[in-house]
Design an enzyme around this catalytic site. Structure first.
Site, PDB file in Angstrom:
ATOM      1  N   LYS A 299     -29.431  21.121  23.322  1.00 58.35           N
ATOM      2  CA  LYS A 299     -28.101  20.961  22.759  1.00 58.35           C
ATOM      3  C   LYS A 299     -28.053  21.181  21.248  1.00 58.35           C
ATOM      4  O   LYS A 299     -26.979  21.318  20.686  1.00 58.35           O
ATOM      5  CB  LYS A 299     -27.522  19.602  23.127  1.00 58.35           C
ATOM      6  N   ASP A 300     -29.222  21.238  20.603  1.00 56.38           N
ATOM      7  CA  ASP A 300     -29.234  21.607  19.175  1.00 56.38           C
ATOM      8  C   ASP A 300     -28.567  22.967  18.986  1.00 56.38           C
ATOM      9  O   ASP A 300     -27.894  23.210  17.980  1.00 56.38           O
ATOM     10  CB  ASP A 300     -30.677  21.735  18.662  1.00 56.38           C
TER      11      ASP A 300
END
Ligand code: PMP
Length: 329
Positions: free
Chosen positions: A57-58
């Site tokens: 999700k970065d």
């Protein structure tokens, strides 16, 4: 815009990076050497748990903020709010720290205490909601949406924001294609927002039309049934975090998905133990879901290229969970 003028590192193997955010993406793609040893085609895992915030999700946190800045919706000093299972929150917290934003995360209570602690440590305000269905006003996504409009905060909106799917098409999918010379047998992934499977699926279908795009779905989620029939069935409870749903999110694009494979909690967690013990891959529950499904696909022996999947996040955020403690790892 995120790179100071003095930074001229060219093609150095060990450059100075402008910010931590440069370390997001370009994750290793590895074969499962032990778990996948007997298979007709290799199973390759993309190590998204090695991103700086410990999850896939970065990528979307960075992309959503960059997109909003470019569109003039967000300027440093403002507040970002997001409904998150935790990983997007951690990614957004890194971006907020580097770019100078305040962050508010709305999480359902099912999600691990470890993620809550990590978010607070990173300076985010955490609001915990009941595990309520999308039809309820208390559902985490509804709470985030309501607070965003009441407070005039920027809603990252990972479930609907097209920047989520786009970054997986442009980057995650392109990285897989480049590593494999454009030859992929199948891509397997569970869906949280749908960003990974929809974006990677789009990139692979465009470059390698024979690649099969396969949803891994926890038993209890409605998404496998929806992929197969276009209809919603009843949902049930399951323990794996961040994947599956009682309703398909807008970023899950059914047209790119060929089929679905159902995976139980037991199978997911047993596979996490094998990934840790046999491969040294320190991953969370949804990696078990993805790899269990990918192995089943690879066993069929009908594919002409490797089966690729992602390891979405790291084990560190589940250490307090009974299922992780029961693994004895
Ligand atoms: N695994 C975990 C642990 C997650 O938190 C998520 C995202 N919620 C996913 C997998 C699925 O990723 P996507 O949102 O791209 O479908």
């Amino acid at each position: 815009m995120w790179r100071p003028a003095w930074l001229h590192c060219g093609m150095l193997a060990h450059p100075v990076h402008a910010t931590l955010l440069d370390q997001i993406g370009n994750t290793p793609l590895l074969p499962l050497r032990s778990i996948g040893a007997e298979l007709a085609v290799p199973v390759l895992v993309k190590c998204e748990h090695l991103n700086p915030g410990g999850s896939i999700k970065d990528r979307i946190a960075k992309a959503i903020v960059a997109d909003a800045e470019e569109r003039g919706l967000l300027q440093p000093g403002m507040t970002i709010i997001e409904a998150t299972a935790g990983n997007t929150g951690i990614g957004l917290a890194l971006v907020a720290a580097v770019r100078g934003y305040q962050l508010v995360c709305v999480m359902p209570e099912k999600m691990s205490v470890d993620k809550r602690v990590a978010l607070s440590a990173l300076g985010a305000r955490v609001i915990v909601t009941p595990n309520a269905p999308p039809s309820s006003a208390d559902n985490f996504q509804n709470v985030a949406r309501r607070m965003a409009s009441e407070q005039d905060w920027f809603l990252a909106d990972q479930f609907c924001n097209p920047a989520n799917v786009d970054v997986h098409q442009r980057e995650t999918g392109a990285e897989i294609l480049e590593a494999l010379g454009g030859r992929v047998g199948a891509f397997v992934a569970a869906c949280g927002t749908g960003g990974t499977i929809s974006g990677v699926g789009r990139a692979l279908k465009a470059a390698c039309p024979s690649a099969r795009i396969i949803l891994a779905d926890p038993i209890g989620s409605v998404l496998a049934h929806w992929v197969e029939t276009g209809e919603f069935g009843p949902d049930g409870a399951y323990e794996v975090e961040g994947v599956g749903s009682s309703e398909p999110p807008a970023n899950l694009h059914r047209a790119v998905i060929d089929e679905a494979v159902r995976v139980s909690d037991e199978e997911s967690f047993a596979m996490v133990k094998r990934l840790i013990r046999e491969e040294g891959l320190l991953v969370g529950g949804s990696a078990g879901t993805n790899v269990a499904a990918a192995l089943r696909v690879a066993m069929r022996g009908e594919l002409e290229g490797p089966v690729v999947t992602v390891l979405p996040d790291s084990w560190d955020r589940y250490r307090a969970k009974p299922w992780m403690q029961a693994l004895g790892v």
